[in-house]
Design a protein around this motif. Structure first.
Motif, mmCIF file in Angstrom:
data_model
loop_
_atom_site.group_PDB
_atom_site.id
_atom_site.type_symbol
_atom_site.label_atom_id
_atom_site.label_comp_id
_atom_site.label_asym_id
_atom_site.label_seq_id
_atom_site.Cartn_x
_atom_site.Cartn_y
_atom_site.Cartn_z
ATOM 1 N N LEU A 45 -3.934 3.554 3.170
ATOM 2 C CA LEU A 45 -4.699 2.375 2.742
ATOM 3 C C LEU A 45 -5.961 2.778 1.988
ATOM 4 O O LEU A 45 -6.278 2.196 0.945
ATOM 5 C CB LEU A 45 -5.082 1.533 3.961
ATOM 6 N N ALA A 46 -6.675 3.753 2.544
ATOM 7 C CA ALA A 46 -7.931 4.172 1.914
ATOM 8 C C ALA A 46 -7.702 4.721 0.516
ATOM 9 O O ALA A 46 -8.450 4.422 -0.429
ATOM 10 C CB ALA A 46 -8.618 5.215 2.795
ATOM 11 N N SER A 47 -6.671 5.551 0.358
ATOM 12 C CA SER A 47 -6.370 6.140 -0.943
ATOM 13 C C SER A 47 -5.956 5.067 -1.952
ATOM 14 O O SER A 47 -6.378 5.104 -3.117
ATOM 15 C CB SER A 47 -5.270 7.187 -0.801
ATOM 16 N N HIS B 68 -1.745 -3.826 0.480
ATOM 17 C CA HIS B 68 -1.278 -4.549 1.666
ATOM 18 C C HIS B 68 -0.357 -3.633 2.454
ATOM 19 O O HIS B 68 0.756 -3.322 2.010
ATOM 20 C CB HIS B 68 -0.548 -5.811 1.213
ATOM 21 N N GLY B 69 -0.818 -3.160 3.608
ATOM 22 C CA GLY B 69 -0.053 -2.207 4.381
ATOM 23 C C GLY B 69 1.022 -2.852 5.234
ATOM 24 O O GLY B 69 0.889 -3.990 5.688
ATOM 25 N N VAL B 70 2.104 -2.095 5.450
ATOM 26 C CA VAL B 70 3.194 -2.573 6.296
ATOM 27 C C VAL B 70 3.565 -1.568 7.387
ATOM 28 O O VAL B 70 4.437 -1.855 8.202
ATOM 29 C CB VAL B 70 4.451 -2.905 5.451
ATOM 30 N N SER C 149 -5.516 -4.900 3.433
ATOM 31 C CA SER C 149 -4.992 -5.769 4.489
ATOM 32 C C SER C 149 -3.806 -5.109 5.190
ATOM 33 O O SER C 149 -3.131 -4.250 4.636
ATOM 34 C CB SER C 149 -4.604 -7.139 3.928
ATOM 35 N N GLU C 150 -3.577 -5.557 6.411
ATOM 36 C CA GLU C 150 -2.462 -5.097 7.243
ATOM 37 C C GLU C 150 -2.066 -6.221 8.191
ATOM 38 O O GLU C 150 -2.647 -7.297 8.165
ATOM 39 C CB GLU C 150 -2.840 -3.846 8.034
ATOM 40 N N ALA D 161 0.819 -1.212 0.000
ATOM 41 C CA ALA D 161 0.000 0.000 0.000
ATOM 42 C C ALA D 161 0.854 1.265 0.000
ATOM 43 O O ALA D 161 0.541 2.245 -0.688
ATOM 44 C CB ALA D 161 -0.933 -0.010 1.203
ATOM 45 N N GLU D 162 1.936 1.246 0.774
ATOM 46 C CA GLU D 162 2.774 2.439 0.890
ATOM 47 C C GLU D 162 3.515 2.773 -0.399
ATOM 48 O O GLU D 162 4.031 3.886 -0.552
ATOM 49 C CB GLU D 162 3.767 2.263 2.033
ATOM 50 N N SER D 163 3.568 1.828 -1.346
ATOM 51 C CA SER D 163 4.226 2.090 -2.628
ATOM 52 C C SER D 163 3.289 2.691 -3.666
ATOM 53 O O SER D 163 3.752 3.260 -4.662
ATOM 54 C CB SER D 163 4.818 0.792 -3.190
#
Length: 282
Positions: free
Chosen positions: A79-81, A59-61, A92-93, A38-40
Motif C-alpha cells: 500500500l505504501a509503495s 485499494h488493497g485486497v 484504503s483496505e 493496490a496489489e496490481s
C-alpha cells in the motif's frame, strides 16, 4: 484514544480503474478521482493513471486487517509503495480477513463483531497507519452471514473502530444494502447507524440475487434501491465523493456512462461524462 481526522481529500464522482475500461476512464471530462487495486500497481504502467491528473487511491485486497495474525510489514508496504508511486492522498483496505493459519481464502470474509475481534482489528489498523505516510480508509464489506457470537451491530462495530483508531471510512453503500437485505434489516436504518462523520469516500456497485441471498458482484447495473441510499447519504452532507465499482461483464460504453450519470444524479453532483467523446461516437 482516537486520532484526529483531516477532511476528505477526494470529491465528486469517481470510478474504479481497470485495464478493460481504461480508455473510457481516460476520457471522462469531469472525473473527480479513481481507484486502483493496490496489489496490481507493481505490475502496471502507472503513467496513464498519473496522467489523469486526479487523485488515484490504491485499494488493497490482501492486507487481512481482521485476521488473528498481525498484519505484516511487507503487505503494508504494498500500500505504501503504491501510494508513493501514484502520489496518492490516501489508501484504503477492507474490514475483513482473507487468510488464517497460512491458508488463503481467496475471498473477503466478515470479521466477528466481538470485543476480542475488535481489539485485534484496531491493533492491525494502528500498525498499518503507523507505517503509512498517508491516511488510511477502511471499507465495510458485503456479507452473506453473521457470526453467531456477534456482540455489536455493524454500525456499533464501525463506530468503535473509528473512535479507537481515528481511521477514515470508505463507506460502501452497496454493501450496506447487501448486508441489510441478506439479514432482513432496513437498509436506510442500517445506513443511518454508520459513523458518517468519518467518511472519506463511498463505493457504489451493482449485484445480483440468487433467489435467496443478494451477492455483491460488481458485474450488474446499480439497482434503484442502492441509488436511493446514495441520495439519502448525500443529503446528510457527510459524503463528498462516490465511486462506481465494475469488475467484469462490462456493459457497452454508453451504459457504463449512464451508470456514472445515475450515481451523479442520485448524489446531486455534476455529471462527469458531459463532453465525453464516447457519447458523440454512440
Amino acid at each position: 484514544m482516537s486520532r484526529s481526522r483531516s477532511s476528505s481529500q477526494v470529491a465528486g464522482i469517481g470510478i474504479g480503474w481497470r485495464p478493460e475500461i481504461a480508455a473510457v476512464v481516460d476520457d471522462l471530462p469531469g472525473l473527480g478521482f479513481c481507484e486502483v487495486i493496490a496489489e496490481s500497481v507493481p505490475f502496471i504502467d502507472v503513467e496513464p493513471l498519473t496522467a489523469l491528473r486526479v487523485p488515484v487511491i490504491p485499494h488493497g485486497v490482501g492486507l487481512s486487517l481482521g485476521g488473528a495474525e498481525p498484519v505484516t510489514d511487507d503487505r503494508i508496504d504494498i500500500l505504501a509503495s503504491a501510494a508513493h508511486r501514484l502520489r496518492s492522498p490516501l489508501v484504503s483496505e477492507h474490514i475483513a480477513f482473507v487468510r488464517a493459519g497460512g491458508i488463503e481464502a481467496g475471498h473477503l470474509l466478515p470479521v466477528p463483531r466481538t470485543r476480542e475481534a475488535l481489539e485485534v482489528l484496531c491493533n492491525n489498523i494502528t500498525r498499518t497507519q503507523d507505517r503509512l505516510s498517508v491516511p488510511l480508509a477502511v471499507e465495510n464489506i458485503a456479507a452473506l452471514f453473521s457470526w453467531p457470537d456477534d456482540e455489536y451491530t455493524e454500525g456499533q462495530f464501525l463506530t468503535e473502530v473509528v473512535e479507537r483508531t481515528g481511521v477514515r471510512l470508505l463507506l460502501d453503500v452497496a454493501n450496506v444494502y447487501a448486508c441489510a437485505r441478506n439479514s432482513g434489516a432496513d437498509p436506510a436504518v442500517e445506513l443511518s447507524r454508520m459513523p458518517l462523520e468519518a467518511i472519506a469516500y463511498c463505493h457504489v456497485a451493482g449485484g445480483e440475487s440468487d433467489g435467496v441471498l443478494y451477492h455483491d458482484t460488481h458485474t450488474a447495473p446499480v439497482p434503484d434501491a442502492v441509488l436511493d441510499l446514495v441520495t439519502r447519504l448525500a443529503a446528510t452532507g457527510r459524503a463528498p465523493a462516490f465511486m462506481l465499482e465494475r469488475d467484469g461483464r462490462y456493459p457497452p460504453v454508453t451504459e457504463l456512462l449512464g451508470e456514472l450519470d445515475a450515481i451523479a444524479d442520485a448524489a446531486r453532483i455534476d455529471r462527469i461524462t458531459v463532453g465525453s467523446r464516447w457519447w458523440a461516437a454512440s
